[in-house]
Enzyme design. Sequence first.
Site, mmCIF file in Angstrom:
data_model
loop_
_atom_site.group_PDB
_atom_site.id
_atom_site.type_symbol
_atom_site.label_atom_id
_atom_site.label_comp_id
_atom_site.label_asym_id
_atom_site.label_seq_id
_atom_site.Cartn_x
_atom_site.Cartn_y
_atom_site.Cartn_z
ATOM 1 N NE ARG A 141 -3.732 0.239 1.999
ATOM 2 C CZ ARG A 141 -4.560 -0.451 2.792
ATOM 3 N NH1 ARG A 141 -4.517 -0.275 4.085
ATOM 4 N NH2 ARG A 141 -5.430 -1.298 2.294
ATOM 5 C CE1 TYR A 142 0.140 4.338 4.469
ATOM 6 C CE2 TYR A 142 0.403 2.065 5.171
ATOM 7 C CZ TYR A 142 -0.252 3.273 5.264
ATOM 8 O OH TYR A 142 -1.293 3.420 6.133
ATOM 9 N NE ARG A 145 5.645 2.658 5.336
ATOM 10 C CZ ARG A 145 4.866 3.678 5.626
ATOM 11 N NH1 ARG A 145 4.041 3.615 6.638
ATOM 12 N NH2 ARG A 145 4.911 4.784 4.903
ATOM 13 C CB CYS A 154 -4.332 -15.680 16.114
ATOM 14 S SG CYS A 154 -4.258 -14.554 14.718
ATOM 15 C CB CYS A 158 -8.522 -10.107 19.016
ATOM 16 S SG CYS A 158 -6.801 -10.496 19.376
ATOM 17 C CB CYS A 161 -9.440 -9.805 14.712
ATOM 18 S SG CYS A 161 -8.252 -10.057 13.381
ATOM 19 N NE ARG A 163 -4.212 -8.018 7.997
ATOM 20 C CZ ARG A 163 -3.094 -7.670 8.580
ATOM 21 N NH1 ARG A 163 -2.478 -8.517 9.387
ATOM 22 N NH2 ARG A 163 -2.559 -6.506 8.346
ATOM 23 C CG ASP A 322 -9.485 -0.928 11.467
ATOM 24 O OD1 ASP A 322 -9.275 0.292 11.389
ATOM 25 O OD2 ASP A 322 -8.573 -1.788 11.487
ATOM 26 C CG ASP A 359 -5.496 1.614 9.071
ATOM 27 O OD1 ASP A 359 -5.213 2.230 8.021
ATOM 28 O OD2 ASP A 359 -4.857 0.622 9.478
ATOM 29 C CE LYS A 366 -0.936 1.813 10.376
ATOM 30 N NZ LYS A 366 -0.521 1.409 9.006
HETATM 31 S S1 SF4 Z 1 -5.883 -8.928 16.177
HETATM 32 FE FE1 SF4 Z 1 -6.467 -10.542 14.718
HETATM 33 S S2 SF4 Z 1 -4.564 -11.087 13.690
HETATM 34 FE FE2 SF4 Z 1 -4.012 -9.990 15.557
HETATM 35 S S3 SF4 Z 1 -3.728 -11.578 17.129
HETATM 36 FE FE3 SF4 Z 1 -5.839 -10.860 17.297
HETATM 37 S S4 SF4 Z 1 -6.986 -12.294 16.002
HETATM 38 FE FE4 SF4 Z 1 -4.861 -12.505 15.423
#
Ligand code: SF4
Length: 453
Positions: A141-142, A145, A154, A158, A161, A163, A322, A359, A366
């Site tokens: 994207r940038y 980077r 993972c 989370c 999350c 993603r 997000d 973001d 960002k």
């Molecule tokens: S935020 Fe998403 S990618 Fe990062 S550790 Fe938690 S579940 Fe995994």
Amino acid sequence: MKDNRLFNETDASTDEPPPAFAAETAESSALQTSLFSSMPVQADFSRWNNWTWQMQNRIRSIARLRDYFPGLDSTGIHEAGAKFPFAITPYYASLIRRAERTDPVFAMSVPQMAELFDPACLKDDPLEEDEDMAVPGLVHRYQDRALLISTTSCAMYCRHCTRKRVAGRRDTCITRTRLERAVKYLSMHPEIHDVIISGGDPLTMSTEMLETVIAAVRSVKSVDIIRIGTRTPVVLPMRITDDLVNMLKKYHPIFINTHFNHPVELTPQAIEACGKLADAGIPLGNQSVLLKGINDDPHVMEELLRGLLKARVKPYYLFQCDLVRGVEHFRTPISKGIEIMEYLRGRVSGLGIPLYVVDAPHGGGKIPVLPNYIVSTSPTHTVLRNFEGQMVSYPEPGPHKAPHTGKTDRGDSAAGIWELSSGQHTKIQPQNCARLNRRETRKQTAAMLSPEA
Ligand code: SF4
């Protein structure tokens, strides 16, 4: 599905978790039951502190949650857990103090009915990372980077999350073919100097596999620094083994960004894990997400930031949540973030203050968001205000038609913003300023102690 774009030609992927992560033996289950229902949870150090044991024994069902929290209200857990991935390490679950939404660790790790609320503004891929995917698994994207998605796994999924479309859909690692394509792309783009190895969580890969990925990226001459994004110091601190840090040390400059959101996550074990990484010469940054009911309180945030500094972790970003599906109950207004930043400035060392960013939706990147410190400008002067409400006139370089008069205007009702921006006055000072009161007290003390007094 979008995540198939990343890993559909895999030689390692499978719709099932790898055998090593799927095992749940009667023995381990019994151990966990005893761990959570009667302390101490670290009764068997050799297993508890083994990161693969933690991975193998992740909590992935209501039945397992009930083993630990018998009174659990499971309303919505099954539905939300079926929609978005669900796994909690025994270590992270041991930080739960109340099996309810008001407990920050519970709220960040256990699926909730609220995740099913799906307003139109929420998307699967709000940052449009898939649109910026140069080759499968490599987001460019940038200009300077790129971000390499090295695994979909993972340690803990989370609830907030970004993603979710990738993380935990399948437990897979990047294939050799895809890694080679990514490296070829990096080699053909010497403007990329910084590669972020992300996921999922790269540290859930074996050390050997992770080294293969790092070494491949490091082989590209134009890549100066490698960053690794991982939440393992928070949810699986036993992953930071001597073997791991000894491997990482070989590939400097390596940076690690981790993801603490609440002070309760800064356990002695987590702090020790961060210390090991820091001792290996790896600069550590932290990326928190502003989450309603978790850390959207200035005092909680202050405690977290101070704790991070003590753990040798530099608070790097505070992210506005997000616009990803399943997080509506976590979202705060941006004004809440600004309020927190306003509180922190002047109270916490600049070293401990993260950059608050949104973001941007549509992959805009960002965007820093700050309280407004510029009050007014003119060709000759800029009027700024500090955290106390003091307003000062900063003279710009060049000839000034209206030079400062030297007036300081405490309590001078004639002084207004125009007087500052035109250079007629230098500052407007609020009454009862703690800093000036301290100064005054010091002067009085010095006067009392002086030999002439
Ligand atoms: S935020 Fe998403 S990618 Fe990062 S550790 Fe938690 S579940 Fe995994």
